[in-house]
Design a protein around this motif. Structure first.
Motif, mmCIF file in Angstrom:
data_model
loop_
_atom_site.group_PDB
_atom_site.id
_atom_site.type_symbol
_atom_site.label_atom_id
_atom_site.label_comp_id
_atom_site.label_asym_id
_atom_site.label_seq_id
_atom_site.Cartn_x
_atom_site.Cartn_y
_atom_site.Cartn_z
ATOM 1 N N ILE A 1 0.886 -1.321 -0.205
ATOM 2 C CA ILE A 1 -0.118 0.002 0.007
ATOM 3 C C ILE A 1 0.758 1.417 -0.036
ATOM 4 C CG2 ILE A 1 -1.769 1.274 1.210
ATOM 5 C CD1 ILE A 1 -3.357 -1.272 2.129
ATOM 6 N N LYS B 1 2.237 2.106 -3.303
ATOM 7 C CA LYS B 1 1.231 2.538 -4.316
ATOM 8 C C LYS B 1 0.893 4.172 -4.057
ATOM 9 C CE LYS B 1 -0.295 -0.966 -6.796
ATOM 10 N NZ LYS B 1 -0.225 -1.122 -8.087
ATOM 11 N N ILE B 2 0.998 4.494 -2.705
ATOM 12 C CA ILE B 2 0.758 5.714 -2.368
ATOM 13 C C ILE B 2 1.786 6.527 -2.644
ATOM 14 C CG2 ILE B 2 0.647 7.177 -0.083
ATOM 15 C CD1 ILE B 2 -0.908 5.188 1.273
ATOM 16 N N CYS C 1 1.575 7.220 -6.370
ATOM 17 C CA CYS C 1 0.461 7.988 -6.534
ATOM 18 C C CYS C 1 0.747 9.507 -6.452
ATOM 19 C CB CYS C 1 -1.044 7.802 -5.812
ATOM 20 S SG CYS C 1 -2.128 9.053 -5.865
ATOM 21 N N ILE D 1 -8.531 7.722 0.667
ATOM 22 C CA ILE D 1 -7.226 7.882 0.094
ATOM 23 C C ILE D 1 -7.562 7.741 -1.524
ATOM 24 C CG2 ILE D 1 -5.113 6.869 -0.599
ATOM 25 C CD1 ILE D 1 -4.825 6.143 2.542
ATOM 26 N N TRP D 2 -8.067 6.662 -1.953
ATOM 27 C CA TRP D 2 -8.466 6.678 -3.590
ATOM 28 C C TRP D 2 -9.702 7.270 -3.706
ATOM 29 C CZ3 TRP D 2 -12.844 4.603 -5.520
ATOM 30 C CH2 TRP D 2 -13.555 3.665 -4.844
ATOM 31 N N TYR E 1 -6.430 13.931 0.449
ATOM 32 C CA TYR E 1 -5.640 12.627 0.383
ATOM 33 C C TYR E 1 -4.209 12.948 1.198
ATOM 34 C CZ TYR E 1 -1.725 10.298 -2.142
ATOM 35 O OH TYR E 1 -0.719 9.257 -2.429
ATOM 36 N N ALA F 1 -3.499 9.931 3.542
ATOM 37 C CA ALA F 1 -2.250 9.339 3.365
ATOM 38 C C ALA F 1 -1.216 9.355 4.301
ATOM 39 C CB ALA F 1 -1.585 9.626 1.790
ATOM 40 N N VAL G 1 -3.630 4.213 -6.564
ATOM 41 C CA VAL G 1 -4.316 3.581 -5.222
ATOM 42 C C VAL G 1 -5.553 3.174 -5.374
ATOM 43 C CG1 VAL G 1 -3.271 5.640 -3.746
ATOM 44 C CG2 VAL G 1 -4.995 6.127 -5.097
ATOM 45 N N TYR G 2 -6.215 3.432 -6.567
ATOM 46 C CA TYR G 2 -7.408 2.486 -6.796
ATOM 47 C C TYR G 2 -7.229 1.150 -7.132
ATOM 48 C CZ TYR G 2 -11.738 1.138 -9.230
ATOM 49 O OH TYR G 2 -13.015 0.489 -9.509
ATOM 50 N N SER H 1 -5.200 -0.919 -5.835
ATOM 51 C CA SER H 1 -4.326 -1.508 -4.559
ATOM 52 C C SER H 1 -5.145 -1.908 -3.406
ATOM 53 C CB SER H 1 -3.535 -0.143 -4.262
ATOM 54 O OG SER H 1 -4.483 0.424 -3.422
ATOM 55 N N LEU I 1 -6.222 -0.915 -1.014
ATOM 56 C CA LEU I 1 -7.053 0.006 -0.299
ATOM 57 C C LEU I 1 -8.324 -0.227 -0.900
ATOM 58 C CD1 LEU I 1 -4.635 3.154 -0.573
ATOM 59 C CD2 LEU I 1 -5.410 2.237 1.556
#
Length: 448
Positions: free
Chosen positions: A254, A257-258, A261, A322-323, A362, A366, A428-429, A431, A433
């Protein structure tokens, strides 16, 4: 610009029996941040500090352009020098922040920045101020800012309870939006009254206020630096310590990915930012007062959402937001390249306001996730690794925006930039999350 930001109130390390993202003051064991003397001191100091930073954002290039008669390229070097320390010093700064008392480090950084800013009007009063002196001040201030930011990002989880992270980050994020709303106007008034050089006394005063508020904070037992065993520190090579933050991020899908992003968003946001004023002035023929109004409108979006961040995060979910915050406002970004001359330029402001609202949600979510799963002894190095990569994309993005505008035209380049910004949501989509509602308090297999 997307980034991971934080700060700090009272109390000890996050309590393991309190779910993250819960109600702020649900009972006697969950006090409100409004009753935290430490948090209010920190919040006040950082609000003043952010205001000072916004004043210098306008005053530095104006000083170079008017008083020092610098060329366009020489002025652009100031931006380069202000961001370069993140590339050069973030990783070693993370090691320093994990080894020393972070509050004292922040105080010394504030005092150092105060002295550097005050040196500009002092030198101008006793002799002739040079462009090289301004370059030196901007570069050294950037180094101290890197140290300060990493230290205060690492300090928050040690001073608040887990359920207060989102609320504390949201309140501190509001300070930045408030400063962006009124800072440029205050800077313009000060420059008009006392001149660009003397305006830096105001910056110095802002850093002094920040240092005083940090000094007045009374830390509870256990809130000091987390020390490693001395022999282990001596045995571990500095290069290994510097990369431990990157190693931790690599093990966390995660966080990876953050990071992707945020870096992608920073790249395209800076690409757009490098041409947005030129777009409004040349393509939309907007006068300077209207350009200022556009940026004020954009700051309102962040302020409005910042006041509701805690409620929105609780309703949507502290991990899911987050996403959602990255994906949902995306279509509104298209208002920026669709803006037209006249009052149609305000469409640009509405698009920026949507992004400002997204950035607050975000960044708070995050950052709170990152803080909640990172072992305390690694916080400085993990924060440093994020800044090293995320901010390292900024000068490249600025260069890309200029190249695209030169090759394709301002409006087409801006369209590519806003689509690139929206595309960052895919990281983040796509992922884990997407299957989570709220953030965990520790990463799987890790202990705080």
């Amino acid at each position: 610009m997307q980034e991971t930001t934080t700060l700090a109130p009272e109390a000890t390390a996050p309590a393991p029996d309190v779910p993250a993202g819960g109600e702020e003051a649900a009972g006697p064991g969950r006090p409100s941040l409004w009753r935290s003397r430490n948090f209010l001191l920190l919040w006040t100091g950082q609000t003043v500090g952010e205001l000072g930073a916004q004043i210098s954002t306008v005053a530095v290039p104006l000083l170079a352009a008017t008083t020092l008669k610098a060329s366009v390229f020489q002025i652009s070097l100031l931006t380069f020098l202000s961001w370069l320390p993140y590339l050069l010093f973030s990783l070693p700064a993370g090691v320093i922040a994990d080894r020393v008392d972070q509050r004292r480090l922040m105080i010394w950084c504030d005092l150092g920045r105060m002295a550097l800013m005050a040196s500009l009007p002092v030198v101008a009063l006793v002799s002739e101020l040079s462009l090289w002196h301004l370059y030196t001040v901007v570069g050294l201030t950037g180094v101290l800012t890197v140290l300060f930011n990493i230290a205060y990002k690492s300090k928050l989880p040690r001073m608040v309870e887990a359920h207060q992270l989102v609320d504390g980050n949201a309140k501190l994020s509001m300070s930045k939006d408030f400063a962006e709303l009124i800072g440029p106007s205050i800077s313009g008034v000060l420059i008009g009254l006392v001149g660009a050089t003397r305006t830096f006394f105001g910056n110095g005063l802002a850093f002094l206020v920040s240092a005083v508020t940090l000094f007045l904070i009374k830390e509870p037992p256990g809130a000091g630096p987390v020390e490693r065993d001395a022999e282990e520190q001596d045995r571990t090579p500095l290069r290994t310590q510097m990369t431990e933050g990157l190693s931790f991020i690599r093990r966390q899908p995660i966080l990876r990915k953050i990071l992707a992003c945020t870096t992608t968003s920073n790249f395209w946001v800076m690409a757009a930012g490098s041409i947005e004023v030129t777009f409004m002035v040349r393509e939309l023929r907007a006068p300077s007062w209207m350009v200022g109004l556009v940026f004020s409108v954009s700051a309102v979006g962040g302020l409005a959402v910042g006041a509701l961040t805690q409620r929105i995060s609780q309703r949507v979910g502290t991990a899911r937001i987050i996403w959602v915050s990255m994906a949902v406002p995306g279509p509104l970004y298209l208002l920026m390249p669709l803006a037209q001359p006249g009052w149609g330029v305000l469409l640009y402001g509405l698009g920026l306001a949507a992004f400002s609202a997204n950035a607050v949600l975000y960044n708070v979510a995050a950052t709170s996730y990152q803080q909640s799963i990172t072992p305390t002894q690694l916080l400085g190095r993990v924060n440093a690794s994020f800044l090293w990569i995320c901010y390292g994309a900024i000068p490249l993005g600025a260069l890309t925006g200029g190249l695209l505008a030169s090759a394709l035209g301002l409006r087409t380049a801006l369209l590519i930039c806003v689509l690139g910004t929206w595309s960052a949501a895919l990281f983040v989509y796509c992922s884990p999350l997407r299957g989570m509602r709220d953030m965990p308090e520790t990463a799987p297999g890790e202990e705080r």
